[in-house]
Design an enzyme around this catalytic site. Sequence first.
Site, PDB file in Angstrom:
ATOM      1  N   ALA A  35       0.832  -1.203   0.000  1.00  0.00           N
ATOM      2  CA  ALA A  35       0.000   0.000   0.000  1.00  0.00           C
ATOM      3  C   ALA A  35       0.874   1.263   0.000  1.00  0.00           C
ATOM      4  O   ALA A  35       0.577   2.234  -0.693  1.00  0.00           O
ATOM      5  CB  ALA A  35      -0.926  -0.004   1.212  1.00  0.00           C
ATOM      6  N   LYS A 119      16.346 -30.531   0.003  1.00  0.00           N
ATOM      7  CA  LYS A 119      15.567 -29.338   0.355  1.00  0.00           C
ATOM      8  C   LYS A 119      15.929 -28.261  -0.658  1.00  0.00           C
ATOM      9  O   LYS A 119      17.036 -27.721  -0.635  1.00  0.00           O
ATOM     10  CB  LYS A 119      15.894 -28.871   1.766  1.00  0.00           C
ATOM     11  CG  LYS A 119      15.066 -27.668   2.188  1.00  0.00           C
ATOM     12  CD  LYS A 119      15.219 -27.394   3.658  1.00  0.00           C
ATOM     13  CE  LYS A 119      14.210 -26.393   4.172  1.00  0.00           C
ATOM     14  NZ  LYS A 119      14.235 -25.104   3.515  1.00  0.00           N
ATOM     15  N   CYS A 413      20.420   4.632  27.079  1.00  0.00           N
ATOM     16  CA  CYS A 413      19.718   4.407  25.816  1.00  0.00           C
ATOM     17  C   CYS A 413      19.947   5.611  24.916  1.00  0.00           C
ATOM     18  O   CYS A 413      19.711   6.741  25.322  1.00  0.00           O
ATOM     19  CB  CYS A 413      18.228   4.217  26.100  1.00  0.00           C
ATOM     20  SG  CYS A 413      17.211   4.230  24.628  1.00  0.00           S
TER      21      CYS A 413
HETATM   22  S1  IVH Z   1       8.128 -30.262   3.289  1.00  0.00           S
HETATM   23  C1  IVH Z   1       4.905 -29.745   6.311  1.00  0.00           C
HETATM   24  N1  IVH Z   1      10.042 -30.848   1.569  1.00  0.00           N
HETATM   25  O1  IVH Z   1      11.254 -25.576   2.874  1.00  0.00           O
HETATM   26  C2  IVH Z   1       6.178 -29.775   5.591  1.00  0.00           C
HETATM   27  N2  IVH Z   1       9.706 -28.573   2.158  1.00  0.00           N
HETATM   28  O2  IVH Z   1      11.751 -24.630   5.540  1.00  0.00           O
HETATM   29  C3  IVH Z   1       6.281 -28.750   4.550  1.00  0.00           C
HETATM   30  N3  IVH Z   1      11.151 -26.997   0.996  1.00  0.00           N
HETATM   31  O3  IVH Z   1       8.087 -24.136   3.278  1.00  0.00           O
HETATM   32  C4  IVH Z   1       7.496 -28.707   3.775  1.00  0.00           C
HETATM   33  N4  IVH Z   1      12.259 -28.478  -0.199  1.00  0.00           N
HETATM   34  O4  IVH Z   1       8.999 -24.351   0.902  1.00  0.00           O
HETATM   35  C5  IVH Z   1       9.414 -29.880   2.251  1.00  0.00           C
HETATM   36  N5  IVH Z   1      11.663 -31.453   0.026  1.00  0.00           N
HETATM   37  C6  IVH Z   1      11.031 -30.512   0.707  1.00  0.00           C
HETATM   38  C7  IVH Z   1      11.353 -29.145   0.564  1.00  0.00           C
HETATM   39  C8  IVH Z   1      10.671 -28.209   1.313  1.00  0.00           C
HETATM   40  C9  IVH Z   1      12.105 -27.189   0.081  1.00  0.00           C
HETATM   41  C10 IVH Z   1      10.766 -25.700   1.566  1.00  0.00           C
HETATM   42  C11 IVH Z   1       9.274 -25.475   1.658  1.00  0.00           C
HETATM   43  C12 IVH Z   1       9.009 -25.175   3.113  1.00  0.00           C
HETATM   44  C13 IVH Z   1      10.357 -24.761   3.604  1.00  0.00           C
HETATM   45  C14 IVH Z   1      10.503 -25.020   5.095  1.00  0.00           C
END
Ligand code: IVH
Length: 703
Positions: A35, A119, A413
């Site tokens: 906004a 990940k 402060c």
């Molecule tokens: S599982 C309930 N698997 O990491 C579990 N997340 O730090 C939900 N991410 O928000 C996530 N690779 O965006 C999962 N193989 C993977 C992942 C993954 C990347 C991301 C995802 C999540 C974040 C959490």
Amino acid sequence: MTPEQAEARLAWLATEIARHNALYHAEDAPEITDAEYDVLVRENSAIEAAFPALRRADSPSQKVGAAPAGHLAKVAHALPMLSLDNAFADEDVAEFIARIRRYLSLDSGEPVVLTAEPKIDGLSCSLRYEKGVLVLAATRGDGMTGEDVTANVRSIDDIPDRLSGPVPDIFEVRGEVYMAKDAFVALNERLIADAEDPAKARQFANPRNAAAGSLRQKDPAVTASRPLRFLAHGWGEASALPADTQKGVMDAIADWGLPVSDDLVRVDGLEQTLAHYRGIEARRADLPFDIDGVVYKVDRLDWQKRLGFVAKAPRWAIAHKFPAQQAQTTLNAIDIQVGRTGKLTPVARLEPVTVGGVVVTNATLHNADEIVRLGVRPGDRVVLQRAGDVIPQIVDNLTRDVVREPYIFPQTCRECGSLATREEGEVDYRCTGGLICPAQRVERLRHFVSRYALDIEGLGLTHIESFFHDDLIHSPADIYRLHLKRDELIAREGWKDKSVDNLIAAIEAKRTPPLDRLLFGLGIRHVGQVTARDLARRYRDWNGLADVLAHIADHRTAAVPAVGETHDKFRQRVAKEMAAIIETPGIGPEVAHALADFFAEPHNRAVVDDLLGQVQVQPVIHETRASSVSGKTVVFTGSLETMSRDEAKAQAEALGAKVSGSVSAKTDLVVAGPGAGSKLKKAADLGIKTIDEAGWAEIVSNS
Ligand code: IVH
């Protein structure tokens, strides 16, 4: 406005808007709300309309395709999109598995099979398929509400518009939108080649930001021109599941036509789990996309269901992060930031340096002890570390031995001049100025309007600061009185009828806050989102909560130290007693103490009363399944065989029951396992209904 003023203002707006575009798109780190951004863009257009001859070649109104994602519609997620807890060391992974065993009360011989997969460093996205057809795509947002990116996602080749084969009526695939490393490099090269002035060309800092900036575009054509990819890693709402294991469902998702990681495997036991992690770590640099760890998930879905969630992360999954990345730089200065509760946090101002693909200029120094531990002084060479999304930290000082004046932590402060003190046993210095400290008051107001509190859009830090300094707002209630100062606001530089009306409308939209948001928004020490929610669910409305607060305040006033009891022991005992009066799972002595401290202060009470005169607080209803034990008090005693105490408690609470540790006339049901003793006897004496674990399991499965 004179033509000279208009020209100067347009020049300023062009630079300022370009800077915010870069922060939003390139760095994914906006400083202002959508906004506030709109206010700048509208001011630019209004001045151009009045002085058409002064329109600049680089005017924001002339840029196409760069419309900010702030205009994307918001969508509520059918099921929240959660985050993950992190493990850094092997021991953390061992503890993760041990915790699962304890929670599920598994025999030592029973294997805990996990899935392991990379990940990916992208941004998560939920794809909703109805009868196999893609109907909605949304970003994670705050986990409850995301942004609608359906039109943009349709141009991603990995994401089919229609799934193949028989699929459940409703199925939300969740996964990561990312950009491959080579595509990221090529995109940055293209941005330079296309720029009029290559020296000023916009560049993305890393593939993650490039993916986020490319997906969250107003114009789907821009997204389509960016090489985005998708990899599924889970699901949200599903009318049916194609398998009863994590791996099984992921295989089905792959069969339906969505990409799933080739490196998704089942692992059994710590040794195999860690071996897989090391294997992926060794291949990390060769993978086509950035990854920052390996995610483990419990394979059995019935176990996932039993394990459930704590706060925002599942108990059945964890991210095993790769070690942090480091770099060296010079510490230019140490600034002190004053937080909402007066906490003084030293911040290192650094010579800019790239760590793991991100330019870092600031790092936290945590507290005075940390400065002493590192022996850092302005001018020192330091080692900086960045791990995932955590704020960068200084982990070593390379010039410790050079003779230079030591850094002295300020004893007052800088904002209000009040004394900075440090209580025994605490690590932080705090400004004692309380509400006379402008920094604390501004921080409190800022917290009050922030996303997870009252979530008032368009009231960013700069506005709060300037409104505060010009005496327009001093306390939260003043925000709700701003509409009475409409003329004064319109007369302010940078504001117009329309922008003021937008702000007033945004405030009016938040005049009926849910109790948990209001409570969190008050910024009481130790009362975070989860605690606020727990209290709001337990007491439902403000009056219920006010009663118990009055009760604990009375208790504290009436308490007297026992003979020979030290001041500390006395404080601890009273805090424990107050926590017992609050009777809310998860709320301990520390929170009880903080609540009592806050509400004992007449000024705070006046601020809250004033606020309550301006808003209508909405009760919070705990979403529980209707069951035969809703509203009842249950006591578990003896040993449980198929589950842990924690799980039993979580089950009871999900069914709307209250769990108590002792049997009294208020108890409705006792669940007794082998070895139950005095509690069982007392239940019999009081004539309270008693069942065994199997009886309890029946109640749970019938609800
Ligand atoms: S599982 C309930 N698997 O990491 C579990 N997340 O730090 C939900 N991410 O928000 C996530 N690779 O965006 C999962 N193989 C993977 C992942 C993954 C990347 C991301 C995802 C999540 C974040 C959490």
